[in-house]
Design an enzyme around this catalytic site. Structure first.
Site, PDB file in Angstrom:
ATOM      1  N   LYS A 254      44.720  36.742  27.668  1.00 33.88           N
ATOM      2  CA  LYS A 254      44.478  38.180  27.799  1.00 33.88           C
ATOM      3  C   LYS A 254      45.814  38.889  27.998  1.00 33.88           C
ATOM      4  O   LYS A 254      46.558  38.575  28.921  1.00 33.88           O
ATOM      5  CB  LYS A 254      43.566  38.441  29.000  1.00 33.88           C
ATOM      6  CG  LYS A 254      43.465  39.914  29.411  1.00 33.88           C
ATOM      7  CD  LYS A 254      42.764  40.070  30.763  1.00 33.88           C
ATOM      8  CE  LYS A 254      42.864  41.483  31.294  1.00 33.88           C
ATOM      9  NZ  LYS A 254      42.254  41.647  32.643  1.00 33.88           N
ATOM     10  N   ASP A 259      46.706  48.239  32.808  1.00 34.70           N
ATOM     11  CA  ASP A 259      45.267  48.483  32.957  1.00 34.70           C
ATOM     12  C   ASP A 259      45.015  49.567  33.985  1.00 34.70           C
ATOM     13  O   ASP A 259      45.086  49.336  35.183  1.00 34.70           O
ATOM     14  CB  ASP A 259      44.559  47.189  33.375  1.00 34.70           C
ATOM     15  CG  ASP A 259      43.054  47.382  33.504  1.00 34.70           C
ATOM     16  OD1 ASP A 259      42.536  48.352  32.906  1.00 34.70           O
ATOM     17  OD2 ASP A 259      42.409  46.569  34.186  1.00 34.70           O
ATOM     18  N   LYS A 266      40.808  53.037  38.006  1.00 36.67           N
ATOM     19  CA  LYS A 266      41.077  52.297  39.239  1.00 36.67           C
ATOM     20  C   LYS A 266      41.598  53.242  40.325  1.00 36.67           C
ATOM     21  O   LYS A 266      42.134  54.316  40.016  1.00 36.67           O
ATOM     22  CB  LYS A 266      42.159  51.228  38.990  1.00 36.67           C
ATOM     23  CG  LYS A 266      41.751  50.080  38.093  1.00 36.67           C
ATOM     24  CD  LYS A 266      42.932  49.136  37.911  1.00 36.67           C
ATOM     25  CE  LYS A 266      42.579  47.968  37.006  1.00 36.67           C
ATOM     26  NZ  LYS A 266      41.642  47.029  37.642  1.00 36.67           N
ATOM     27  N   ASP A 277      48.672  42.578  34.242  1.00 38.90           N
ATOM     28  CA  ASP A 277      47.359  42.267  33.670  1.00 38.90           C
ATOM     29  C   ASP A 277      47.465  41.592  32.304  1.00 38.90           C
ATOM     30  O   ASP A 277      46.453  41.305  31.673  1.00 38.90           O
ATOM     31  CB  ASP A 277      46.506  43.531  33.573  1.00 38.90           C
ATOM     32  CG  ASP A 277      45.012  43.232  33.700  1.00 38.90           C
ATOM     33  OD1 ASP A 277      44.671  42.208  34.311  1.00 38.90           O
ATOM     34  OD2 ASP A 277      44.206  44.007  33.178  1.00 38.90           O
ATOM     35  N   ASP A 336      36.583  49.111  33.082  1.00 37.72           N
ATOM     36  CA  ASP A 336      37.562  48.288  33.791  1.00 37.72           C
ATOM     37  C   ASP A 336      37.224  46.798  33.688  1.00 37.72           C
ATOM     38  O   ASP A 336      37.964  45.963  34.180  1.00 37.72           O
ATOM     39  CB  ASP A 336      37.647  48.710  35.264  1.00 37.72           C
ATOM     40  CG  ASP A 336      38.872  48.142  35.959  1.00 37.72           C
ATOM     41  OD1 ASP A 336      39.850  47.828  35.259  1.00 37.72           O
ATOM     42  OD2 ASP A 336      38.848  48.007  37.199  1.00 37.72           O
ATOM     43  N   GLU A 338      37.495  45.124  30.996  1.00 31.70           N
ATOM     44  CA  GLU A 338      37.990  45.171  29.618  1.00 31.70           C
ATOM     45  C   GLU A 338      38.539  43.845  29.113  1.00 31.70           C
ATOM     46  O   GLU A 338      38.517  43.568  27.912  1.00 31.70           O
ATOM     47  CB  GLU A 338      39.072  46.260  29.500  1.00 31.70           C
ATOM     48  CG  GLU A 338      40.488  45.867  29.871  1.00 31.70           C
ATOM     49  CD  GLU A 338      40.660  45.405  31.314  1.00 31.70           C
ATOM     50  OE1 GLU A 338      41.588  44.618  31.564  1.00 31.70           O
ATOM     51  OE2 GLU A 338      39.883  45.821  32.189  1.00 31.70           O
ATOM     52  N   ARG A 340      37.500  40.820  29.287  1.00 25.24           N
ATOM     53  CA  ARG A 340      36.511  39.955  28.629  1.00 25.24           C
ATOM     54  C   ARG A 340      36.183  40.441  27.218  1.00 25.24           C
ATOM     55  O   ARG A 340      35.823  39.649  26.352  1.00 25.24           O
ATOM     56  CB  ARG A 340      35.255  39.862  29.497  1.00 25.24           C
ATOM     57  CG  ARG A 340      34.504  41.149  29.700  1.00 25.24           C
ATOM     58  CD  ARG A 340      33.635  41.141  30.940  1.00 25.24           C
ATOM     59  NE  ARG A 340      34.434  41.182  32.160  1.00 25.24           N
ATOM     60  CZ  ARG A 340      33.929  41.189  33.389  1.00 25.24           C
ATOM     61  NH1 ARG A 340      32.614  41.154  33.556  1.00 25.24           N
ATOM     62  NH2 ARG A 340      34.702  41.229  34.443  1.00 25.24           N
TER      63      ARG A 340
END
Length: 489
Positions: A254, A259, A266, A277, A336, A338, A340
Site C-alpha cells: 500500500k 492520507d 482525520k 501511510d 479513510d 482507503e 484496502r
C-alpha cells in the site's frame, strides 16, 4: 544510495587500536580473564578495562550494551567503549552491540576490536542500521559519520558473511528514507521515479499510469486518488534471479503517500504522521532492492499502488459505490478506509498477470492493530498455515515482532452491504480483522497469502535498539528477505 558509514574489515591488531583516534570499541565477554588483543589494550590503558569490568555499572549491563570510558590513559582514542557480548551471543544481541557502537559514532569514526567473535558480521549490520540519521532537511551544520574499521581474526571470512547483510541493510535504509520523506517531496510521481531508478540494479520496472489503470478496471484504487493533484500509479518491479519458467512470489504494498482520510477527514492531531501511510510500499521497495543487490537466486515481483487521499471537490464520498478490477462492487462507507481499496485492485492484478506461487501484502492499514498489538508486533493474517508459519519463523529469526490474528466467516459476514457486493468498513470492533477479511475477498483460493498490518511498527513511538528516535524502522525488509531465501533459494 549507500550505507551511512563506511565499514571495512582488517586483521586483529592491538597496536592499531592503541594508536587509533576517535572511538575504540572492544568486544568483551561478561566476565573472565582478558586475553589476546583485549589484554594488550588493557595493559596500555593501565588496567582501565579490568577495573571497569569489576564495577557495578558493568555488572548491570545486558548482552549488547556498552560502557564508555572517556579519554582513556595510554590510548590515543577520545573514548574507549566496552561492549558486553558473550562468545555464544544471539544474532539479536550481536546486532544490539553493533547498534551501541553505531549510536555513539561521530565524525572521527571508530575502531572495533572484535577478535574471533562468531557474530561479527551481525554486529556490522546492527552498526550500519543504527548509524542512520535522516537529517536531509536540517540546514545547520551536519556531522558526517566517520569510517569504521573492524579488526577481526579472520577478516576475509567476516567480510564475506557481511556482504549480503550490507545489501539487506541498504534495503532497510532505502525503506526508511521513503517513509521519512515529507509528502510534498515524495509525491506519487517522485516515488515512482525512485523505483524506476532501481533498473540500474537489474530490476525490470514498469509504471502504470491512470489511463492504463482505467483500462484495467482499477476503479477501487483510482477512486481513492481522484481528489488529489498527484496522479495515481501502480509500479511493478520484477527480479528474475531464479529459473526462467518458475512462477514468481508476489509482494504487494500500500502506497498512500499522504492520507488526510479524504471526505471522512482525520483529526488534525497526529495527521502529520500520515506521511508514513506508504510504509507497505516502502517495505516492498526495500525488499526488492535487497534482493537485487545480493543477486538473489529467486523470482520475485513487487507491486505497489501509489495514491494520495485528499478531500477535493472531486474526491470520493461516503456512500459512493465503486467497481473493482475483479468485478465486485464496493460501497464506500468511510473514505479513510482507503488502503484496502488500493490493495484490492493490486492484489487481483498481481494474480491475474503473474499467477504467483504465493503472495504477501503489507500495509499501514488500521489503527485497530495498534490497539491490539501496540508498537511491538505487526499483525499477520493468512489463508495458508504453512506460509504463515514460515513468515513468523523468519520474523522471529530477524527480531522483527509479528503475531498472527484470526480470520473467519463470522467476521466476513460483517462486510455485507445493502446496495453493493460489500462495504469497505464496518466500524471499530475487530477493525484490523474485518480489514483483512475484506482483502481476502480479492485473493484466489489457490493462492497462498499473508496480509501484514504494519501500522504499529512502521514508525515506532519510541527509540528501538536498531532504530533512532522518531525514525521509520524499515520493518519487514529483513523478514521478507529471509523468507524469500528460505522458501525460494
Amino acid at each position: 544510495m549507500s550505507l551511512p558509514v563506511a565499514i571495512s574489515f582488517h586483521a586483529t591488531d592491538a597496536a592499531e587500536a592503541i594508536a587509533a583516534r576517535g572511538r575504540v570499541a572492544v568486544l568483551l565477554a561478561a566476565e573472565g580473564k582478558l586475553s589476546g588483543a583485549a589484554a594488550t589494550i588493557d595493559k596500555a590503558a593501565k588496567g582501565a578495562i579490568a577495573r571497569a569490568m569489576e564495577g557495578k555499572a558493568w555488572a548491570r549491563l545486558k548482552a549488547g550494551d556498552a560502557l564508555d570510558l572517556a579519554w582513556p590513559a595510554g590510548l590515543k582514542a577520545e573514548a574507549l567503549q566496552l561492549v558486553k557480548l558473550p562468545a555464544k551471543a544471539s544474532v539479536a544481541e550481536a546486532r544490539k552491540a553493533g547498534a551501541a557502537i553505531g549510536k555513539a559514532l561521530g565524525a572521527d569514526g571508530a575502531t572495533v576490536v572484535a577478535g574471533g567473535h562468531a557474530r561479527t558480521a551481525d554486529l556490522s549490520l546492527g552498526l550500519a542500521l543504527r548509524a542512520y540519521d535522516f537529517n536531509l532537511y536540517k540546514t545547520g551544520e551536519k556531522e558526517a559519520k566517520g569510517a569504521v574499521r573492524i579488526l577481526a581474526d579472520r577478516p576475509e571470512k567476516v567480510a564475506a558473511e557481511a556482504g549480503p547483510m550490507a545489501a539487506v541493510a541498504e534495503g532497510v535504509l532505502f525503506t526508511r528514507d521513503l517513509v521519512n520523506e515529507p509528502a510534498n517531496v515524495l509525491t506519487t510521481t517522485d516515488f515512482a521515479a525512485r523505483l524506476a531508478a532501481m533498473q540500474e540494479l537489474g530490476l525490470d520496472v514498469e509504471i502504470l499510469d491512470e489511463p492504463e489503470l482505467e483500462k484495467l478496471g482499477m476503479r477501487a484504487l483510482l477512486g481513492v486518488g481522484q481528489g488529489s493533484e498527484s496522479p495515481s500509479k501502480v509500479v511493478v518491479m520484477q527480479w528474475k534471479g531464479g529459473k526462467k519458467k518458475e512462477a514468481p512470489f508476489a509482494l504487494v504494498g500500500k502506497g498512500v503517500v499522504f492520507d488526510t482520510g479524504g471526505i471522512s477527514l482525520k483529526p488534525a492531531e497526529g495527521m502529520q504522521d500520515m506521511t508514513m501511510d506508504m510504509g507497505g510500499a516502502g517495505t516492498v521497495a526495500g525488499v526488492m532492492r535487497a534482493l537485487a543487490l545480493r543477486k538473489a537466486k529467486c523470482n520475485v515481483v513487487g507491486l505497489v499502488g501509489l495514491v494520495e487521499n485528499m478531500p477535493d471537490g472531486r474526491a470520493q464520498r461516503p456512500g459512493d459505490v465503486v467497481k473493482s478490477m475483479k468485478g465486485d462492487t464496493i460501497e464506500v462507507i468511510n473514505t479513510d478506509a482507503e488502503g484496502r481499496l488500493v490493495l484490492a485492485d493490486v492484489l487481483w492484478y498481481a494474480q491475474e498477470r503473474f499467477k504467483p506461487s504465493g503472495m504477501i501484502n503489507l500495509a499501514t492499514l488500521t489503527g485497530a492493530v495498534i490497539v491490539a498489538l501496540g508498537h511491538e508486533n505487526a499483525g499477520v493474517f493468512s489463508n495458508d498455515d504453512k506460509l504463515c508459519a514460515a513468515l513468523l519463523k523468519a520474523a522471529s529469526a530477524e527480531g522483527e515482532g509479528a503475531w498472527r490474528l484470526p480470520l473467519s466467516p463470522a467476521y466476513d459476514a460483517l462486510l455485507k452491504s445493502h446496495i453493493a457486493d460489500m462495504r469497505n468498513s464496518v466500524g471499530r470492533p475487530a477493525g484490523s480483522i474485518t480489514a483483512a477479511q475484506f482483502l481476502k475477498r480479492f485473493v484466489k483460493d489457490e493462492t497462498p497469502w499473508c496480509h501484514i498490518d504494519i501500522a504499529g511498527v512502521a514508525l515506532p513511538a519510541t527509540e528501538q535498539p536498531l532504530v533512532g528516535p522518531k525514525c521509520a524502522s524499515g520493518w519487514g525488509v529483513m523478514t521478507l528477505n529471509r523468507l524469500m531465501a528460505d522458501l525460494l533459494e
